[in-house]
Scaffold this motif. Structure first.
Motif, short mmCIF file in Angstrom:
data_model
loop_
_atom_site.label_atom_id
_atom_site.label_comp_id
_atom_site.label_asym_id
_atom_site.label_seq_id
_atom_site.Cartn_x
_atom_site.Cartn_y
_atom_site.Cartn_z
N THR A 1 0.84 -1.20 0.00
CA THR A 1 0.00 0.00 0.00
C THR A 1 0.87 1.24 0.00
O THR A 1 0.62 2.19 -0.75
N ARG A 2 1.92 1.25 0.81
CA ARG A 2 2.85 2.37 0.85
C ARG A 2 3.51 2.54 -0.53
O ARG A 2 3.62 3.64 -1.05
N SER A 3 3.94 1.44 -1.10
CA SER A 3 4.61 1.48 -2.41
C SER A 3 3.67 2.03 -3.49
O SER A 3 4.08 2.86 -4.32
N ILE A 4 2.43 1.57 -3.48
CA ILE A 4 1.44 2.06 -4.45
C ILE A 4 1.22 3.56 -4.26
O ILE A 4 1.14 4.32 -5.23
N PHE A 5 1.16 3.99 -3.01
CA PHE A 5 0.92 5.40 -2.69
C PHE A 5 2.09 6.26 -3.17
O PHE A 5 1.88 7.29 -3.83
N ILE A 6 3.31 5.84 -2.87
CA ILE A 6 4.49 6.61 -3.28
C ILE A 6 4.57 6.68 -4.80
O ILE A 6 4.83 7.75 -5.37
N THR A 7 4.33 5.59 -5.47
CA THR A 7 4.33 5.60 -6.94
C THR A 7 3.27 6.55 -7.46
O THR A 7 3.53 7.33 -8.38
N SER B 1 -8.08 8.48 -6.86
CA SER B 1 -7.38 7.24 -6.54
C SER B 1 -6.39 7.45 -5.39
O SER B 1 -6.32 6.63 -4.46
N LEU B 2 -5.64 8.53 -5.44
CA LEU B 2 -4.67 8.80 -4.38
C LEU B 2 -5.35 9.01 -3.02
O LEU B 2 -4.85 8.54 -2.00
N VAL B 3 -6.47 9.71 -3.01
CA VAL B 3 -7.21 9.89 -1.76
C VAL B 3 -7.66 8.53 -1.23
O VAL B 3 -7.54 8.26 -0.03
N THR B 4 -8.13 7.67 -2.11
CA THR B 4 -8.56 6.33 -1.69
C THR B 4 -7.39 5.55 -1.11
O THR B 4 -7.52 4.91 -0.05
N ILE B 5 -6.25 5.58 -1.77
CA ILE B 5 -5.08 4.85 -1.28
C ILE B 5 -4.62 5.43 0.06
O ILE B 5 -4.24 4.68 0.97
N ALA B 6 -4.67 6.76 0.19
CA ALA B 6 -4.31 7.40 1.47
C ALA B 6 -5.22 6.89 2.58
O ALA B 6 -4.76 6.60 3.69
N GLU B 7 -6.50 6.78 2.29
CA GLU B 7 -7.45 6.27 3.29
C GLU B 7 -7.15 4.81 3.64
O GLU B 7 -7.14 4.43 4.81
N LEU B 8 -6.90 3.99 2.61
CA LEU B 8 -6.59 2.58 2.84
C LEU B 8 -5.33 2.39 3.67
O LEU B 8 -5.25 1.50 4.51
#
Length: 171
Positions: free
Chosen positions: A7-13, A117-124
């Motif tokens: 999840t962190r990796s997806i967020f940073i990318t 998408s980024l907001v969703t990943i931040a929430e996850l």
């Protein structure tokens, strides 16, 4: 709470991609503004959005810094070149202002999707410190997309009127 590594990796990318996307946006908008003569309302709104985009880049850099990460210079450069080429391609068109309007509207909606998408990943991932900045970027992109949609009719009418009067209507 432990943050899953993926999840962190997806967020940073995603953040690095958004940073490059915003640099691409600047490389599209700045040449447009420098060429606009007959559509001052478009120039004013693009100039305002250039300022917003520069703020968005700073917000993304802050978030990346909070994760001890940096933006991708290669991605920034590659997308900036792509944006510059797109802007140059439209400059040769007889209906440049219309093509720019269509492309800008499409690009704003792409940015909206990216920030959603980024907001969703931040929430996850529980990256609550990033959410407010990402939502600010999202709101600015939504406002720009709405402005473009609301003004397309007027720009089209103005373009057609200038052409009917044998004026230079391109931009």
């Amino acid at each position: 709470m432990t943050i899953p590594t993926e999840t962190r990796s997806i967020f940073i990318t995603g953040l690095k991609n958004a940073h490059a996307m915003e640099n691409q946006a600047l490389s599209i908008m700045k040449p447009q503004v420098s060429r606009i003569e007959n559509y001052p309302q478009v120039a004013r709104r693009l100039e305002a959005h250039i300022g917003e985009t520069e703020d968005q880049i700073r917000r993304l850099e802050t978030i990346l810094g909070d994760f001890d990460e940096d933006h991708s210079t290669l991605k920034d450069w590659a997308l900036s070149m792509t944006g510059a080429m797109a802007a140059m391609g439209h400059s040769m068109a007889g209906d440049e202002i219309l093509k720019n309007s269509f492309a800008n509207f499409a690009f704003e909606n792409y940015e909206i999707a990216a920030y959603n998408s980024l907001v969703t990943i931040a929430e996850l991932g529980g990256f609550t410190n990033a959410t407010a900045s990402l939502e600010a970027n999202l709101r600015e992109e939504q406002a720009m997309a709405q402005w473009l949609e609301d003004n397309l009719r007027d720009v089209t009418i103005q373009f057609a009127s200038l052409r009917d009067m044998n004026e230079d209507a391109k931009i």
